[in-house]
Design a protein around this motif. Structure first.
Motif, PDB file in Angstrom:
ATOM      1  N   GLU A 177       0.836  -1.209   0.000  1.00 14.20           N
ATOM      2  CA  GLU A 177       0.000   0.000   0.000  1.00 14.20           C
ATOM      3  C   GLU A 177       0.869   1.257   0.000  1.00 14.20           C
ATOM      4  N   LYS A 178       1.888   1.259   0.844  1.00 22.84           N
ATOM      5  CA  LYS A 178       2.773   2.425   0.925  1.00 22.84           C
ATOM      6  C   LYS A 178       3.535   2.637  -0.388  1.00 22.84           C
ATOM      7  N   LEU A 179       3.996   1.533  -0.990  1.00 27.71           N
ATOM      8  CA  LEU A 179       4.751   1.648  -2.232  1.00 27.71           C
ATOM      9  C   LEU A 179       3.862   2.147  -3.367  1.00 27.71           C
ATOM     10  N   LEU A 180       2.649   1.618  -3.472  1.00 25.19           N
ATOM     11  CA  LEU A 180       1.738   2.046  -4.533  1.00 25.19           C
ATOM     12  C   LEU A 180       1.294   3.490  -4.316  1.00 25.19           C
ATOM     13  N   ASP A 181       1.019   3.843  -3.061  1.00 27.87           N
ATOM     14  CA  ASP A 181       0.637   5.228  -2.762  1.00 27.87           C
ATOM     15  C   ASP A 181       1.756   6.196  -3.151  1.00 27.87           C
ATOM     16  N   LYS A 182       2.995   5.812  -2.862  1.00 30.18           N
ATOM     17  CA  LYS A 182       4.133   6.663  -3.193  1.00 30.18           C
ATOM     18  C   LYS A 182       4.259   6.820  -4.708  1.00 30.18           C
ATOM     19  N   ALA A 183       4.078   5.734  -5.433  1.00 27.67           N
ATOM     20  CA  ALA A 183       4.167   5.781  -6.892  1.00 27.67           C
ATOM     21  C   ALA A 183       3.103   6.706  -7.476  1.00 27.67           C
ATOM     22  N   ILE A 184       1.895   6.624  -6.944  1.00 25.20           N
ATOM     23  CA  ILE A 184       0.807   7.476  -7.434  1.00 25.20           C
ATOM     24  C   ILE A 184       1.098   8.935  -7.114  1.00 25.20           C
ATOM     25  N   ASP A 185       1.526   9.202  -5.890  1.00 24.41           N
ATOM     26  CA  ASP A 185       1.814  10.582  -5.469  1.00 24.41           C
ATOM     27  C   ASP A 185       2.931  11.211  -6.296  1.00 24.41           C
ATOM     28  N   GLU A 186       3.940  10.408  -6.659  1.00 20.78           N
ATOM     29  CA  GLU A 186       5.092  10.939  -7.385  1.00 20.78           C
ATOM     30  C   GLU A 186       4.890  10.952  -8.893  1.00 20.78           C
ATOM     31  N   GLY A 187       3.776  10.421  -9.364  1.00 26.07           N
ATOM     32  CA  GLY A 187       3.484  10.464 -10.793  1.00 26.07           C
ATOM     33  C   GLY A 187       4.422   9.619 -11.637  1.00 26.07           C
ATOM     34  N   VAL A 188       4.791   8.436 -11.164  1.00 22.76           N
ATOM     35  CA  VAL A 188       5.700   7.583 -11.930  1.00 22.76           C
ATOM     36  C   VAL A 188       4.934   6.890 -13.051  1.00 22.76           C
ATOM     37  N   SER A 189       5.671   6.399 -14.033  1.00 23.84           N
ATOM     38  CA  SER A 189       5.021   5.684 -15.140  1.00 23.84           C
ATOM     39  C   SER A 189       4.999   4.180 -14.912  1.00 23.84           C
ATOM     40  N   ASP A 190       5.994   3.661 -14.160  1.00 26.24           N
ATOM     41  CA  ASP A 190       6.096   2.218 -13.969  1.00 26.24           C
ATOM     42  C   ASP A 190       6.668   1.889 -12.591  1.00 26.24           C
ATOM     43  N   ILE A 191       6.271   0.717 -12.087  1.00 23.28           N
ATOM     44  CA  ILE A 191       6.831   0.156 -10.865  1.00 23.28           C
ATOM     45  C   ILE A 191       7.412  -1.203 -11.234  1.00 23.28           C
ATOM     46  N   HIS A 192       8.660  -1.457 -10.817  1.00 26.73           N
ATOM     47  CA  HIS A 192       9.299  -2.745 -11.096  1.00 26.73           C
ATOM     48  C   HIS A 192       9.715  -3.395  -9.777  1.00 26.73           C
ATOM     49  N   VAL A 193       9.242  -4.617  -9.561  1.00 30.36           N
ATOM     50  CA  VAL A 193       9.615  -5.360  -8.362  1.00 30.36           C
ATOM     51  C   VAL A 193       9.952  -6.788  -8.768  1.00 30.36           C
ATOM     52  N   ALA A 194      10.929  -7.369  -8.081  1.00 30.13           N
ATOM     53  CA  ALA A 194      11.334  -8.746  -8.379  1.00 30.13           C
ATOM     54  C   ALA A 194      11.983  -9.359  -7.160  1.00 30.13           C
ATOM     55  N   ALA A 195      11.745 -10.637  -6.957  1.00 33.03           N
ATOM     56  CA  ALA A 195      12.402 -11.359  -5.866  1.00 33.03           C
ATOM     57  C   ALA A 195      13.912 -11.314  -6.073  1.00 33.03           C
ATOM     58  N   GLY A 196      14.624 -10.935  -5.002  1.00 31.92           N
ATOM     59  CA  GLY A 196      16.068 -10.831  -5.085  1.00 31.92           C
ATOM     60  C   GLY A 196      16.573  -9.457  -5.472  1.00 31.92           C
ATOM     61  N   CYS A 197      15.655  -8.511  -5.667  1.00 31.50           N
ATOM     62  CA  CYS A 197      16.029  -7.145  -6.081  1.00 31.50           C
ATOM     63  C   CYS A 197      15.336  -6.113  -5.198  1.00 31.50           C
ATOM     64  N   SER A 198      15.832  -4.885  -5.237  1.00 33.05           N
ATOM     65  CA  SER A 198      15.155  -3.760  -4.597  1.00 33.05           C
ATOM     66  C   SER A 198      14.045  -3.263  -5.512  1.00 33.05           C
TER      67      SER A 198
END
Length: 346
Positions: free
Chosen positions: A10-31
């Motif tokens: 929730e915090k990560l998605l809220d931050k992405a929306i607030d900052e106006g990003v175009s994409d979110i990338h997440v993967a096991a083993g990565c930041s």
């Protein structure tokens, strides 16, 4: 643990929306990473594990989708979180699960807001034929298509059918009737769905992507029999788009395919997004409008001459990518370094 993970997402998605990003990338083993204005930005030093990504996967997928994922090892879906729409691709990688999440604007941008070529408005007055919007992944093809469809929706009374994977922008019918169909949910084959759409009295058919020979043939036939067809391709130039369509077929059919394409094609718009001096990104484009000379070159397979035709076709709205980049530079919408970098890539 699940509750803590839910709060993390929730915090990560809220931050992405607030900052106006175009994409979110997440993967096991990565930041986790955000993409903003074309740049990939690391969000923390925290390394996500497979269980964490699994929580996100379970939040956004249905049982049917999870079963499909177990067979295919990847899946495309669209979901809404706090009134923000996302297109999400879940996939497996060496360390486990991963996801690429595209943030879809809730309001469809206008022609002017996107900086699209004025010639596109005239093209959307056509009664039939094929209009291709091309570019690499992340070039804004879906947004351009959405803007074209929304323009028709608000200016003409037509029956519009879209075939998408997945449904990204959601249209509100205005003057037109719009039926949006999603791959895997409302149909199982683009070719079959396109054949069905032709029998549903459409004026405009939108094909998310022409991805195989069968879909190309059906799209060309639909364009030839009185429908306006909009479709996308992952190609960088107009000439490359013609060659890509040819490549779906064996050599013995190339001449026949070029002949049909030369008859139905109305325009090819190729685009890319460049860093803007005012912040964000700005659209650079290449526009090929089908006139007699263009159709002749396509029919004969002389795609290498299309660039010269675009350079001299300004009177009917044509221009090359180089001309577009130069125009953006003269308006100071891109800086010297960007202009030089992207012109060198052409």
């Amino acid at each position: 643990m699940a509750d803590i993970d839910n709060l993390y997402w929730e915090k990560l998605l809220d931050k992405a929306i607030d900052e106006g990003v175009s994409d979110i990338h997440v993967a096991a083993g990565c930041s986790p990473f955000f993409r903003k204005n074309g740049r990939l930005i690391k969000q923390s030093d925290e390394i996500l594990d497979n269980d964490m990504i699994g929580v996100l996967f379970n939040i956004f997928t249905s049982e049917r989708e999870r079963n499909l994922f177990s067979e295919q090892k990847n899946i495309d879906i669209a979901r809404v979180y706090k009134k923000q729409r996302f297109r999400i691709n879940f996939f497996e990688q060496n360390n486990g699960l991963a996801a690429a999440m595209r943030v879809i604007p809730m309001n469809i941008p206008t022609f002017d807001a996107l900086g699209l070529p004025p010639a596109l408005k005239n093209l959307m007055e056509k009664e039939n034929g094929l209009i291709l919007v091309t570019g690499r992944t992340g070039a804004g093809k879906s947004t351009t298509i959405a803007s074209l469809v929304d323009h028709v929706n608000k200016s003409r009374s037509l029956n519009i059918i879209t075939l998408e994977d997945p449904v990204e922008y959601v249209y509100e019918p205005s003057l037109s009737m719009i039926c949006q169909r999603e791959y895997g949910k409302n149909f199982l084959s683009f070719d079959d769905a396109l054949r069905s759409a032709v029998r549903e009295d459409p004026d405009v058919i939108v094909v998310g992507e022409m991805r195989d020979a069968e879909t190309v043939v059906t799209a060309l036939n639909a364009a030839e029999t009185g429908h306006l067809v909009l479709a996308t391709l992952h190609t960088k130039t107009a000439a490359e788009s013609v060659l890509r369509i040819e490549s779906f077929f064996p050599a013995v059919k190339a001449e026949q395919v070029r002949a049909q394409l030369s008859i139905v094609i109305q325009a090819i718009i190729s685009q890319q997004l460049l860093p803007c001096t005012k912040g964000g990104r700005v659209c650079a484009s290449e526009v090929l409008v089908a006139n007699q000379a263009v159709r002749h070159l396509i029919k004969l397979g002389k795609t290498q001459q299309l660039n010269s035709t675009m350079m001299t076709g300004g009177a009917i709205g044509m221009h090359t990518m180089s001309q577009s980049i130069e125009a953006l530079w003269k308006k100071r919408l891109i800086d010297d370094k960007t202009a030089e970098k992207y012109i060198d890539k052409i």
